[in-house]
Design a protein around this motif. Structure first.
Motif, short mmCIF file in Angstrom:
data_model
loop_
_atom_site.label_atom_id
_atom_site.label_comp_id
_atom_site.label_asym_id
_atom_site.label_seq_id
_atom_site.Cartn_x
_atom_site.Cartn_y
_atom_site.Cartn_z
N TYR A 101 0.81 -1.21 0.00
CA TYR A 101 0.00 0.00 0.00
C TYR A 101 0.85 1.27 0.00
CZ TYR A 101 -4.31 -2.56 0.54
OH TYR A 101 -5.38 -3.39 0.32
N LEU A 102 2.14 1.13 0.30
CA LEU A 102 3.03 2.28 0.17
C LEU A 102 3.60 2.39 -1.24
CD1 LEU A 102 5.04 2.17 3.52
CD2 LEU A 102 3.34 3.86 2.83
N GLY A 103 3.37 1.37 -2.05
CA GLY A 103 3.89 1.37 -3.41
C GLY A 103 5.38 1.16 -3.48
N LEU A 145 -9.60 7.35 0.46
CA LEU A 145 -10.54 6.51 1.18
C LEU A 145 -10.61 5.10 0.60
CD1 LEU A 145 -13.47 9.02 1.77
CD2 LEU A 145 -11.60 8.45 3.29
N VAL A 146 -10.46 4.97 -0.71
CA VAL A 146 -10.53 3.64 -1.33
C VAL A 146 -9.37 2.77 -0.84
CG1 VAL A 146 -10.51 2.38 -3.50
CG2 VAL A 146 -11.72 4.57 -3.35
N LYS A 147 -8.17 3.34 -0.87
CA LYS A 147 -7.00 2.59 -0.40
C LYS A 147 -7.09 2.34 1.10
CE LYS A 147 -3.09 3.57 -2.30
NZ LYS A 147 -1.79 4.23 -2.65
N LEU A 148 -7.60 3.32 1.85
CA LEU A 148 -7.72 3.16 3.30
C LEU A 148 -8.65 2.02 3.67
CD1 LEU A 148 -7.33 4.11 6.26
CD2 LEU A 148 -9.20 5.74 5.86
N PHE A 151 -7.11 -1.37 2.78
CA PHE A 151 -6.09 -1.76 3.75
C PHE A 151 -6.72 -2.16 5.08
CE2 PHE A 151 -3.46 -0.40 7.35
CZ PHE A 151 -2.38 -1.26 7.20
N ASN A 152 -7.75 -1.42 5.52
CA ASN A 152 -8.40 -1.72 6.79
C ASN A 152 -8.98 -3.13 6.81
OD1 ASN A 152 -7.84 0.68 8.08
ND2 ASN A 152 -9.73 1.67 7.45
N ASP A 153 -9.57 -3.56 5.72
CA ASP A 153 -10.13 -4.90 5.66
C ASP A 153 -9.05 -5.97 5.88
OD1 ASP A 153 -12.64 -3.87 5.20
OD2 ASP A 153 -12.45 -3.94 3.02
N GLU A 154 -7.89 -5.78 5.27
CA GLU A 154 -6.82 -6.76 5.44
C GLU A 154 -6.16 -6.65 6.80
OE1 GLU A 154 -4.26 -7.50 2.04
OE2 GLU A 154 -5.38 -6.01 0.89
N TRP A 175 -9.76 -0.51 15.57
CA TRP A 175 -11.19 -0.58 15.28
C TRP A 175 -11.78 0.82 15.10
CZ3 TRP A 175 -13.76 -4.36 13.37
CH2 TRP A 175 -13.41 -5.68 13.64
N PHE A 176 -11.27 1.79 15.84
CA PHE A 176 -11.77 3.16 15.69
C PHE A 176 -11.51 3.69 14.29
CE2 PHE A 176 -10.70 7.70 15.73
CZ PHE A 176 -11.93 8.22 16.12
N TYR A 177 -10.27 3.55 13.80
CA TYR A 177 -9.95 4.04 12.46
C TYR A 177 -10.63 3.21 11.37
CZ TYR A 177 -6.47 7.11 14.53
OH TYR A 177 -5.85 8.09 15.27
N TYR A 178 -10.86 1.93 11.66
CA TYR A 178 -11.58 1.09 10.71
C TYR A 178 -13.02 1.59 10.53
CZ TYR A 178 -13.87 -3.07 8.80
OH TYR A 178 -14.62 -3.93 8.03
#
Length: 502
Positions: A101-103, A145-148, A151-154, A175-178
């Protein structure tokens, strides 16, 4: 002849001081800033190691308290270096996920050749989740938001694979940021079943921090979709842990206050908001939360028939945010219905954005009651026609019904003469003959007792300290027994002989 004086060059002290100041305030290079940030992150790794070994959650809370200052200095290069320091190999699941995700390519990490042929060392779960949280906040600040959310799901899948109580604080933060990422992506309803399932799991595992965070997130989720009855049922059936973090408790009390206010329980809502304001950090970092809490508290106090303190509106942190509410308070205080309507029309968009518009519409009856109370204090006798004209009511019958309701609710002390059509006010000679002083004294005692109980619960003691005290007591008792046995055996025989010689 006297020797000629040698002239020494003059040194300007001011210039020297300015040169030193410029040297001290010289901006740091990007390499130095990167080194400082990496040093802070590695120091946090040490704190997380102590938290895992000693089972002491305060080290984890210390790391999370510095997250706000650290997130503003994160860069992709710093995160890559953090992955290099945290994971022994780029093939680690979390390391590969972060680099993706950092490329960045996995080959950019330095691989220890001594580990290439041996088994990969186990990464401490606390450090693993902490690095994932760092990438969470970085992606959130970038606004992708799409990348976030991807990444949150994984990352949540990795988190749910652990079951350690030393991970509770970090898990709650993840969990808060998710949930916040899902909310920004307009996936509030889809998120709710997962939060409920994880809440049940955390309750069975006695995961205090995660349970408190998920309860708060669910209340926010319900309020976002106006599911007030479901939020009320959650408050009744889900026991909120008292030992949760103070910031989480503050948010929970704020949401409970909103629920109670919508359900017309204004006294309970006011108590919850007072607790939320007192527990929230009184710093500029929590300015948004404190402003929202004060806005709601102003409306609730007006609905209860009280006038908020003017000092709230003069504080620099709240002056601009509470400016529309100041005009609202002025209209309610003097009981002017036209001014109240103009204020709602002028600041309607602001009130809707703050989520207080529906509560403010309830204030019209309070404005009328305030106007009646002001007239009852100003006039000992006033006709219902004059009340109707001053309050801009439809008819004298409406004025009579409103005055009768104000008398029944205890707003004013008066009587109505229906035949002659006027209101007669009663004089209150002594306020100490009423129940108001008793109620105020009761509230003060209740606050002092609750403050004492919370202070006792917040006290911390070193682990196994009682064992050291017991050991010291046992050693003292053994010394006393030895001394008593020496006295009984008569170790002072030489002295006794000297006394006999006398």
């Amino acid at each position: 002849m006297p020797a000629p004086e040698t002239q020494e060059p003059k040194v300007d002290i001011k210039d020297e001081k300015m040169t030193d100041a410029e040297t001290v305030q010289k901006p740091k290079s990007p390499e130095e800033i990167t080194a400082l940030v990496l040093n802070d992150i590695k120091q946090n790794f040490g704190f997380l190691d102590k938290a895992a070994v000693n089972f002491e959650p305060r080290f984890s809370m210390r790391v999370l308290r510095g997250l706000g200052n650290l997130r503003r200095r994160l860069t992709p290069d710093i995160l890559v270096s953090t992955v290099d320091a945290a994971y022994p190999s780029p093939s680690h699941k979390s390391a590969a996920l972060i680099l993706k995700y950092l490329g960045k390519e996995a080959s950019t990490m330095e691989i220890d050749e001594s580990l290439s042929g041996s088994s990969t060392p186990v990464v401490l779960p606390e450090i693993d989740i902490y690095v994932l949280v760092l990438l969470q906040v970085y992606l959130l600040d970038q606004g992708d938001l799409v990348k976030l959310n991807s990444f949150n799901d994984e990352a949540i899948t990795i988190l749910r694979g652990y079951n350690r109580r030393t991970l509770d604080a970090l898990a709650a933060k993840m969990w808060f940021y998710y949930a916040y990422g899902k909310e920004l992506n307009k996936q509030v309803v889809e998120l709710r079943p997962l939060l409920l399932a994880v809440l049940r799991t955390s309750t069975l595992r006695h995961d205090t921090e995660t349970r408190a965070m998920l309860t708060t997130l669910l209340l926010r989720n319900y309020l976002h979709t106006q599911a007030i009855s479901q939020a009320h049922q959650l408050v009744l059936k889900a026991d909120f842990p008292e030992s949760a973090a103070t910031s989480v408790v503050a948010r929970y009390l704020y949401y409970v206050g909103r629920i109670k206010a919508i359900q017309l329980d204004y006294s309970a809502a006011n108590e919850s908001l007072i607790g939320a304001i007192r527990k929230a950090p009184q710093t500029s970092y929590a300015a948004g939360f404190l402003q929202a809490a004060h806005k709601l508290k102003v409306i609730i106090e007006l609905l209860m028939g009280d006038i908020p303190e003017r000092s709230w509106f003069r504080e620099p942190m709240y002056e601009k945010a509470l400016s529309p509410y100041m005009d609202l308070v002025k209209a309610v205080r003097i009981g002017e219905v036209p001014q109240f309507s103009e204020t709602i029309e002028k600041y309607g968009a602001v009130f809707k954005k703050d989520g207080t518009y529906m509560l403010i519409l309830r204030l019209r009856q309070n404005v009328i009651k305030t106007g009646i109370r002001m007239m009852s204090l100003s006039y000992s006798k006033i006709s219902l026609r004059d009340i109707c004209i001053r309050l801009h009511l439809d008819s004298e019958e409406s004025a009579e019904y409103i005055v009768a309701k104000a008398i029944r609710d205890g707003v004013i002390e008066a009587t109505i003469d229906h035949e002659k059509g006027f209101m007669q006010s009663k004089e209150i000679l002594d306020i100490y003959s009423t129940q108001e002083p008793n109620m105020a004294f009761h509230e003060r005692i209740k606050f002092c007792i609750s403050l004492h109980n919370e202070s006792v619960k917040a006290m911390r003691y070193p682990m196994n300290q009682h064992r050291v005290e017991l050991k010291n007591v046992e050693e003292a008792r053994e010394r006393e027994k030895e001394l008593a046995s020496e006295i009984q055996e008569g170790d002072m025989e030489d002295d006794d002989g000297d006394f006999d010689g006398l």
